[in-house]
Design an enzyme around this catalytic site. Structure first.
Site, mmCIF file in Angstrom:
data_model
loop_
_atom_site.group_PDB
_atom_site.id
_atom_site.type_symbol
_atom_site.label_atom_id
_atom_site.label_comp_id
_atom_site.label_asym_id
_atom_site.label_seq_id
_atom_site.Cartn_x
_atom_site.Cartn_y
_atom_site.Cartn_z
ATOM 1 N N ILE A 193 -35.965 35.808 89.698
ATOM 2 C CA ILE A 193 -34.904 36.503 90.418
ATOM 3 C C ILE A 193 -34.028 35.460 91.098
ATOM 4 O O ILE A 193 -34.555 34.537 91.741
ATOM 5 C CB ILE A 193 -35.527 37.449 91.472
ATOM 6 C CG1 ILE A 193 -36.451 38.463 90.794
ATOM 7 C CG2 ILE A 193 -34.448 38.132 92.296
ATOM 8 C CD1 ILE A 193 -37.406 39.161 91.753
ATOM 9 N N SER A 194 -32.714 35.579 90.958
ATOM 10 C CA SER A 194 -31.772 34.685 91.625
ATOM 11 C C SER A 194 -32.025 33.223 91.218
ATOM 12 O O SER A 194 -31.874 32.903 90.045
ATOM 13 C CB SER A 194 -31.838 34.911 93.130
ATOM 14 O OG SER A 194 -30.785 34.258 93.782
ATOM 15 N N SER A 195 -32.464 32.351 92.132
ATOM 16 C CA SER A 195 -32.755 30.974 91.730
ATOM 17 C C SER A 195 -33.829 30.963 90.629
ATOM 18 O O SER A 195 -33.793 30.124 89.715
ATOM 19 C CB SER A 195 -33.235 30.156 92.929
ATOM 20 O OG SER A 195 -33.476 28.821 92.549
#
Ligand SMILES: *[C@@H]1O[C@H](CO)[C@@H](O)[C@H](O)[C@H]1NC(C)=O
Ligand SMILES: *[C@@H]1O[C@H](CO)[C@@H](O)[C@H](O)[C@H]1NC(C)=O
Ligand SMILES: *[C@@H]1O[C@H](CO)[C@@H](O)[C@H](O)[C@H]1NC(C)=O
Ligand SMILES: *[C@@H]1O[C@H](CO)[C@@H](O)[C@H](O)[C@H]1NC(C)=O
Ligand SMILES: *[C@@H]1O[C@H](CO)[C@@H](O)[C@H](O)[C@H]1NC(C)=O
Length: 306
Positions: free
Chosen positions: A136-138
């Site tokens: 998720i995200s990074s």
């Protein structure tokens, strides 16, 4: 289905305990310049040649957050696969290095190579089947970085609100690329292909399939990154000329699937009105990655020992 349920129940009773615990692995081999840590979730009952999922967290998150904050552990129990939760506790931002030339190069080093060594350790120890990566995200950026630089390791990836491979490249020591985050880094199809090929120029084998998720109102990693990622991976996977199948599996979701020989190679979810925080918005979306990976076809088998 009934047999599976019964077997699972027996194992549960025989073990006399609740779900397995997260374990800390301290030695997995290979260089670890950024002092990453490795946690692993091995359910009490595994499928035969269990699948392996690497699950890097988001910036300011941790292995524990990813373990407790997502449904991967529940699916691991249900389908008998193993999950690795890597962490980077000494880095202030807790973001992954998806920026340096080392991280974006096959066997180049940094976080991606250290995570690959965690994967290789688990593959050997548990005689695993296929390996997947999701974040998720990074962690979604890391998913795309790992798939680009280590295509031979993964069968597929699922990236929730990330950026294309190489988009975050920077020499900034803070490991943040504002131009990419704001959606200012765009390339032609050939440009994106070249960036991925450069990571591992001699690689000729099969490339991992990919599932991409993004909110149209993402305020942290602009939605442009989703469109660019679709362009990158459809071209790298050779499905750019395919007429995609478009549907809406849930309200405000547009799913666009690009297939080759009956296999979905790129599956893109555009979430209308969603901001960066996809998981809070709809945690059940992991179900779709489990299915995309094919993990739902597996079930734990009863072990002979008690
Ligand atoms: C594993 O060990 C590392 C380093 O000591 C630590 O940061 C981490 O919290 C530990 N994880 C668990 C689940 O105990
Ligand atoms: C990793 O840990 C070693 C030993 O504690 C330390 O010397 C080194 O500076 C650390 N590296 C990073 C990037 O934190
Ligand atoms: C991104 O592009 C916008 C619009 O052109 C511009 O205002 C902004 O400064 C750019 N950001 C970066 C970090 O390049
Ligand atoms: C994403 O970038 C576009 C183009 O610069 C801009 O119009 C849009 O407002 C940005 N989205 C968000 C949620 O900031
Ligand atoms: C779709 O988004 C609109 C506007 O954001 C919202 O009002 C509506 O409830 C959403 N529909 C579903 C099924 O989530």
């Amino acid at each position: 289905m009934q047999i599976t349920t019964a077997v699972t129940a027996i194992v549960f009773l025989a073990s006399g305990a609740a779900a397995a615990a997260l374990q800390n692995v301290t030695q997995w081999g290979g260089p670890n310049p950024n002092n990453l840590t490795m946690d692993i979730y091995v359910p009490d009952a595994l499928a035969r040649n269990p699948s392996l999922v690497l699950a890097p967290h988001w910036c300011h998150g941790s292995a524990w957050d990813m373990f407790t904050g997502t449904e991967w552990r529940n699916f691991a129990d249900k389908h008998g696969f193993i999950v690795i939760y890597p962490d980077n506790p000494t880095r202030e931002s807790r973001c992954w290095d998806v920026c340096t030339s080392a991280a974006l190069k096959h066997n180049g080093g940094s976080d991606t190579l250290t995570m690959i060594n965690m994967v290789k350790y688990a593959q050997k120890k548990y005689k695993t089947g296929k390996t997947y990566v999701t974040g998720i995200s990074s962690g979604a950026m890391a998913t795309q970085a790992l798939i680009g630089a280590y295509p031979e390791i993964f069968a597929a990836g699922a990236a929730y609100a990330g950026v294309p491979f190489g988009c975050f490249a920077t020499t900034d020591p803070g490991l943040w690329n504002s131009a990419c985050a704001e959606g200012n880094v765009t390339h032609s199809a050939q440009g994106w292909i070249n960036i991925v090929k450069k990571a591992y120029p001699t690689y000729k084998g099969k490339r991992p399939r990919i599932q991409l998720w993004h909110g149209t109102d993402d305020e942290i990693l602009n939605y442009t990154n989703h469109l660019e990622a679709v362009e990158q991976w459809t071209n790298v996977l050779g499905v750019n000329r395919v007429k995609p199948v478009v549907d809406a599996p849930e309200g405000n979701w547009t799913r666009t699937r690009y297939s080759k020989n009956g296999v979905v190679e790129v599956e893109a979810y555009s979430l209308k009105g969603s901001t960066h925080n996809l998981m809070t918005w709809k945690p059940s979306m992991i179900t779709y990655a489990v299915k995309f990976f094919g993990l739902d076809k597996f079930a734990p088998v009863k072990t002979t020992t008690t």
